[in-house]
Design a protein around this motif. Structure first.
Motif, PDB file in Angstrom:
ATOM      1  N   THR A 102      -7.084   2.206  -3.219  1.00 46.22           N
ATOM      2  CA  THR A 102      -6.406   3.498  -3.326  1.00 46.22           C
ATOM      3  C   THR A 102      -6.945   4.517  -2.339  1.00 46.22           C
ATOM      4  O   THR A 102      -6.179   5.237  -1.688  1.00 46.22           O
ATOM      5  CB  THR A 102      -6.558   4.052  -4.754  1.00 46.22           C
TER       6      THR A 102
ATOM      7  N   ASN B  23       0.856  -1.199   0.000  1.00 43.39           N
ATOM      8  CA  ASN B  23       0.000   0.000   0.000  1.00 43.39           C
ATOM      9  C   ASN B  23       0.883   1.237   0.000  1.00 43.39           C
ATOM     10  O   ASN B  23       0.767   2.102   0.867  1.00 43.39           O
ATOM     11  CB  ASN B  23      -0.929   0.023   1.228  1.00 43.39           C
TER      12      ASN B  23
ATOM     13  N   GLY C 183      -3.307  -2.096  -3.938  1.00 46.49           N
ATOM     14  CA  GLY C 183      -4.493  -2.323  -3.118  1.00 46.49           C
ATOM     15  C   GLY C 183      -5.472  -1.169  -3.244  1.00 46.49           C
ATOM     16  O   GLY C 183      -5.392  -0.349  -4.163  1.00 46.49           O
TER      17      GLY C 183
ATOM     18  N   GLU D  10      -5.851   6.096   0.824  1.00 50.79           N
ATOM     19  CA  GLU D  10      -5.540   4.991   1.731  1.00 50.79           C
ATOM     20  C   GLU D  10      -4.106   4.543   1.502  1.00 50.79           C
ATOM     21  O   GLU D  10      -3.405   4.155   2.425  1.00 50.79           O
ATOM     22  CB  GLU D  10      -6.510   3.825   1.499  1.00 50.79           C
ATOM     23  N   ILE D  11      -3.667   4.595   0.252  1.00 50.37           N
ATOM     24  CA  ILE D  11      -2.279   4.290  -0.076  1.00 50.37           C
ATOM     25  C   ILE D  11      -1.375   5.380   0.500  1.00 50.37           C
ATOM     26  O   ILE D  11      -1.665   6.567   0.394  1.00 50.37           O
ATOM     27  CB  ILE D  11      -2.094   4.198  -1.604  1.00 50.37           C
TER      28      ILE D  11
END
Length: 310
Positions: free
Chosen positions: A228, A71, A226, A297-298
């Motif tokens: 984003t 991530n 994963g 989130e990354i």
């Protein structure tokens, strides 16, 4: 990036046992396969080695921690200061005692799920759907398929920026959605989880279900990072992205996945700037069409070379 930082570290801590590398490429350590080098990359031999390293390191030198790189976007200008990556037996151990599982933070989440299943411990099968390591799961309260790290964690240990050993109870971790409130300067080295007695065959069947669901809905065989963006309250990020017309959108070698549009992929030859820029364009379009601000989130780290001299 060049400097005498490596020499200074060796002079301050001559008895280090871990690997200390200068100007080391990080692209191969991320799932996107993009990004610049670490000014210095350190892989400690164990907790004691990490403690000695941090205690000796000049407090002015920035420290960045990376795990499996799932991530993560490392920007093309690389990471100044020291990048620390845990690995090896010292940080990859798994010990089971009754309903408790003690693990090093370099353990992949999928391996944690497998170890719990083999011990007939229920409650941790959701880790099968998280493409990262335990350290990252602790930092962001990672979750999937109805479960989150906070549901099963009991205790965490780590080393802070001064080299001091620290420990945290579940309450002290301050978990909320995709977030932990533990101090940013702490490098997690181990954690204890608690499962509950279960049937091994049923747990493994649940893990197979999680695997099948991922393979059917997510581009897991692509160079991706994963999910984003975090889901906004009361909604789904992918639905907003789709409604904004971003499915399949490209920038350079980067693309919004056709399979699941909350995933960005490196189609080949993408730069970190392509991927991050595409993500920002997605955010802009969702903001304009839905009035919703998507949050990454990354994790994005390092220097943007186009901004470095401004």
């Amino acid at each position: 990036m060049t400097s005498n930082l490596t020499d200074a570290i060796r002079a301050a801590a001559p008895n280090l046992r871990g690997r200390l590398l200068e100007n080391q490429s990080l692209a191969d350590l991320t799932w996107f396969r993009v990004g610049g080098p670490a000014q210095v990359l350190f892989s400690p031999a164990d907790e004691e080695d990490l403690s000695v390293f941090l205690a000796a390191l000049d407090p002015a030198v920035p420290v960045t921690v990376i795990g499996l790189g799932s991530n993560l976007i490392v920007r093309d200008g690389g990471i100044p200061g020291v990048t620390i990556r845990l690995g090896g037996k010292a940080f990859g151990s798994i010990e089971i005692d009754g309903d408790s599982i003690r693990v090093g933070t370099a353990v992949p989440d999928m391996r944690l799920a497998k170890a719990a299943a083999e011990a007939s411990l229920d409650g941790l099968a959701f880790f099968r759907g998280i493409p990262g390591s335990v350290g990252g799961a602790l930092r962001m309260n990672a979750g999937a398929h109805g479960g989150e790290t906070t549901d099963v964690l009991t205790q965490v240990r780590g080393i802070d920026r001064t080299g001091a050993a620290r420990s945290f109870t579940h309450a002290e971790m301050g978990f909320r959605y995709r977030h932990s409130s533990a101090p940013d300067d702490v490098i997690f080295t181990g954690a204890t989880f608690r499962g509950r007695a279960g049937n091994r065959e049923a747990i493994e069947a649940e893990m197979d279900r999680v695997t099948a669901a991922r393979e059917a809905a997510q581009p897991i065989r692509e160079r991706t990072g994963g999910s984003t963006f975090k889901n906004p309250e009361g909604g789904k990020a992918w639905q907003l992205i789709d409604a904004a017309g971003c499915r399949g959108l490209t920038r350079g070698g980067a693309q919004v996945s056709e399979m699941h549009c909350n995933f960005l992929i490196n189609r080949g030859g993408a730069t970190a700037a392509d991927i991050e820029g595409l993500g920002e364009e997605v955010r802009r379009r969702v903001r304009e069409t839905a009035g919703v601000e998507l949050h990454w989130e990354i994790k994005r780290i390092g220097v943007d070379p186009t901004q470095a001299d401004r």
